[in-house]
Design a protein around this motif. Sequence first.
Motif, PDB file in Angstrom:
ATOM      1  N   SER A 261       0.804  -1.220   0.000  1.00 45.72           N
ATOM      2  CA  SER A 261       0.000   0.000   0.000  1.00 45.72           C
ATOM      3  C   SER A 261       0.836   1.268   0.000  1.00 45.72           C
ATOM      4  O   SER A 261       0.395   2.318  -0.475  1.00 45.72           O
ATOM      5  CB  SER A 261      -0.935   0.013   1.210  1.00 45.72           C
ATOM      6  OG  SER A 261      -0.195  -0.077   2.419  1.00 45.72           O
ATOM      7  N   ASN A 262       2.082   1.215   0.516  1.00 46.48           N
ATOM      8  CA  ASN A 262       2.965   2.390   0.531  1.00 46.48           C
ATOM      9  C   ASN A 262       4.108   2.279  -0.470  1.00 46.48           C
ATOM     10  O   ASN A 262       4.528   3.270  -1.056  1.00 46.48           O
ATOM     11  CB  ASN A 262       3.541   2.611   1.929  1.00 46.48           C
ATOM     12  CG  ASN A 262       2.494   3.036   2.926  1.00 46.48           C
ATOM     13  OD1 ASN A 262       1.621   3.837   2.621  1.00 46.48           O
ATOM     14  ND2 ASN A 262       2.553   2.494   4.136  1.00 46.48           N
ATOM     15  N   LEU A 263       4.622   1.076  -0.663  1.00 47.54           N
ATOM     16  CA  LEU A 263       5.809   0.885  -1.496  1.00 47.54           C
ATOM     17  C   LEU A 263       5.483   0.537  -2.947  1.00 47.54           C
ATOM     18  O   LEU A 263       6.380   0.523  -3.784  1.00 47.54           O
ATOM     19  CB  LEU A 263       6.696  -0.209  -0.897  1.00 47.54           C
ATOM     20  CG  LEU A 263       7.172   0.037   0.545  1.00 47.54           C
ATOM     21  CD1 LEU A 263       7.971  -1.160   1.052  1.00 47.54           C
ATOM     22  CD2 LEU A 263       7.994   1.311   0.638  1.00 47.54           C
ATOM     23  N   GLY A 264       4.215   0.272  -3.233  1.00 45.93           N
ATOM     24  CA  GLY A 264       3.842  -0.064  -4.611  1.00 45.93           C
ATOM     25  C   GLY A 264       4.218  -1.490  -4.974  1.00 45.93           C
ATOM     26  O   GLY A 264       4.207  -2.393  -4.129  1.00 45.93           O
ATOM     27  N   ILE A 265       4.570  -1.703  -6.244  1.00 43.90           N
ATOM     28  CA  ILE A 265       4.967  -3.040  -6.694  1.00 43.90           C
ATOM     29  C   ILE A 265       6.279  -3.417  -6.008  1.00 43.90           C
ATOM     30  O   ILE A 265       7.283  -2.719  -6.126  1.00 43.90           O
ATOM     31  CB  ILE A 265       5.141  -3.077  -8.220  1.00 43.90           C
ATOM     32  CG1 ILE A 265       3.824  -2.734  -8.924  1.00 43.90           C
ATOM     33  CG2 ILE A 265       5.631  -4.459  -8.667  1.00 43.90           C
ATOM     34  CD1 ILE A 265       3.910  -2.731 -10.433  1.00 43.90           C
ATOM     35  N   LEU A 266       6.255  -4.526  -5.291  1.00 47.63           N
ATOM     36  CA  LEU A 266       7.437  -4.925  -4.530  1.00 47.63           C
ATOM     37  C   LEU A 266       8.491  -5.549  -5.442  1.00 47.63           C
ATOM     38  O   LEU A 266       8.173  -6.365  -6.315  1.00 47.63           O
ATOM     39  CB  LEU A 266       7.043  -5.922  -3.442  1.00 47.63           C
ATOM     40  CG  LEU A 266       6.161  -5.354  -2.324  1.00 47.63           C
ATOM     41  CD1 LEU A 266       5.721  -6.469  -1.377  1.00 47.63           C
ATOM     42  CD2 LEU A 266       6.903  -4.263  -1.548  1.00 47.63           C
TER      43      LEU A 266
END
Length: 318
Positions: free
Chosen positions: A193-198
Amino acid sequence: MNRKTRKEYKKLPAGFYHLCLDRLEDPRFNGSDLKPLLFQDEDDYRNGMAAIALSTLRFGVECYAFELMPNHLHDILYGTGEQCMKVFSYLKRRFSEQMIKKGFPALPRDYGCKLIPVEDDESLRSQILYTVRNPYEKGFCGPGGHRWGSGYLYFNELADSIRGDKVDSLHTTLLRKLTGTREDLPPDWEIHSNLGILPRNFVRVKEVERLFSSAKEYQTRLVKEYETVVKIARTLDDEVEFSAAEVREIANTELRNTYPGRLFKNITLEEKCRVAVRLNERLGLAPVQLAQALYLSELTVSQAIRSKDYGIRPQPRF
């Protein structure tokens, strides 16, 4: 980047490459409160993470390491020269669109990149270490502590705890918001939710770890390979920023290797000057840095570097 360079890059065969986007230094920002940055905030960084991830799907390249920096990025890839240049063009377009949406000028038309071929496993190790070291060297975080890249994945037990929701569990609207794309993604990819695509979804972590004999070797080389860092930086026209503590360590190591068994107090002024000249030539260390590390005056070090008594050497690039 001119057409000739781009054409030469496209001809390169399949292999490992270090793709480094140029530092954004746009004269259109001069005299403005706007800073020439690719990534202004977390939304921009999430877009950058998505761009790297999507480039592996779109163009069939394999990603082994990458780090997003405020005004440039590093990406270690496996693919052909043509594939790598497609990645560059895609990144440039996405970042331009990102900047325009926020009221910034688009990237300059001549904005380019460098594509450095990686010849063997040792070179691959060095290029990966250089990439991962970048945020640490700039003082953003400790080694491997940068959120916006792959550095935290290697030899880190906590990395497996950074997880997200799988693509097939997310509503389409939320998925588009988090990734900035309408493209279909692998259903098992995870989106934070904060870092986007891991990066765990697409970075070849295990292959990178197999290049090193142990976590200790990896971490030691990450923070200690000063000469390799400078060598790679020069091929990229990049800048290296050693801390005062690192310069002292470099100087002390050189003194121990050059004058084994000698105490610092017994090393003569001339001998210290010779060490200063060598370190200036090899690592580009400035007279003020060397003077502090060797307990000499800056004037003495500057004179030694220019003096014929120590051999005339070309001035470093940085």
